[in-house]
Design an enzyme around this catalytic site. Structure first.
Site, short mmCIF file in Angstrom:
data_model
loop_
_atom_site.label_atom_id
_atom_site.label_comp_id
_atom_site.label_asym_id
_atom_site.label_seq_id
_atom_site.Cartn_x
_atom_site.Cartn_y
_atom_site.Cartn_z
N ASP A 152 -15.16 -3.70 -0.92
CA ASP A 152 -14.68 -3.35 0.42
C ASP A 152 -15.89 -3.13 1.31
OD1 ASP A 152 -12.10 -3.35 -0.70
OD2 ASP A 152 -12.37 -1.28 -1.37
N ASP A 204 0.85 -1.19 0.00
CA ASP A 204 0.00 0.00 0.00
C ASP A 204 0.88 1.24 0.00
OD1 ASP A 204 -2.04 -1.79 0.18
OD2 ASP A 204 -2.73 -1.18 2.16
#
Length: 237
Positions: A130, A8
């Site tokens: 998500d 990330d």
């Protein structure tokens, strides 16, 4: 089972967030390229890369860095974060990225997902779902919709999506184990391939996921903190 390390990127560094909170992040390296090379060296078969700044802003921020990663490693990359147009999808694919993850756009512009599938194929386009409390979150997890996980998967499956990445936001970065029951519900609702993400902290978590039919899992903090040995990247059955 394929264990996929997460890389990330925030403000140019490799970070991990807690529950997707941009204010609760830990920097693991100032060089995402070095991190990618490290995971490849230790046996990773694929990398999961997220442009966190792009996810928040709606426009890719770290394309240059991700392009460099694609040039330097010899394993496939799947990339998400701020990818909301065919032009950006093509830029990433032309840069050597193997698979594009579409998130917010799946909810807000399903027609674009269909066009992406028509242009690039279902093996290159996946949808990231998500979830927060069973509802789909968007805009880098900053907003939560009223659309259920099952509904968005059903809609995307109808337009031709074959692979989904399911992330439980409340478990992401917490090392408390994946939401096995939630993942079971997702698996029951679709024939598509589900990649699990969020909360994985141990070998037992991987065993539990495999037992319910998960073939691939994205792991972040557990690898960065050493909770999982590096051997899981190339030895896990």
């Amino acid at each position: 089972m394929e264990v996929i390390p997460a890389v990330d990127i925030k403000d140019g560094s490799c970070v991990r967030l807690k529950k997707g909170d941009f204010n609760k992040r830990r920097v693991y390296s100032t060089s995402p390229v070095d991190v990618a090379l490290y995971w490849e060296k230790h046996g990773a078969s694929r990398l999961h890369i997220v442009d966190l700044d792009g996810a928040k802003s709606g426009w890719p921020t770290h394309l240059k860095t991700i392009r460099e990663i694609a040039l330097r490693v010899n394993i496939p990359l799947q990339v998400g974060g701020g990818i909301r147009s065919l032009k950006v999808i093509k830029k990433y694919l032309d840069s050597g990225v193997d698979r594009i993850i579409l998130g917010t756009v799946a909810l807000k512009n399903p027609e674009l997902v269909k066009r992406a599938l028509d242009n690039f194929g279902s093996n290159r386009i996946v949808v990231g779902v998500d979830a927060r409390g069973g509802k789909v979150a968007t805009e880098g997890w900053l907003k939560t919709s009223q659309v259920t996980v099952e509904d968005i998967i059903s809609e995307m499956e109808e337009v031709g999506v074959k692979t989904f990445i399911y992330t439980d936001i409340n478990r992401d970065g917490m090392l408390k184990g994946p939401d096995i029951e939630g993942i079971k519900r997702v698996l029951k609702s679709t024939k598509a391939r589900i990649i699990a993400s969020g909360g994985i902290s141990s070998r037992q978590d991987l065993i539990n996921l495999k037992a319910i039919g998960i073939k691939a899992a994205i792991v972040g903090k557990a690898l960065y903190e050493g909770n999982l040995p590096l051997e899981v990247l190339n030895q896990y059955p």
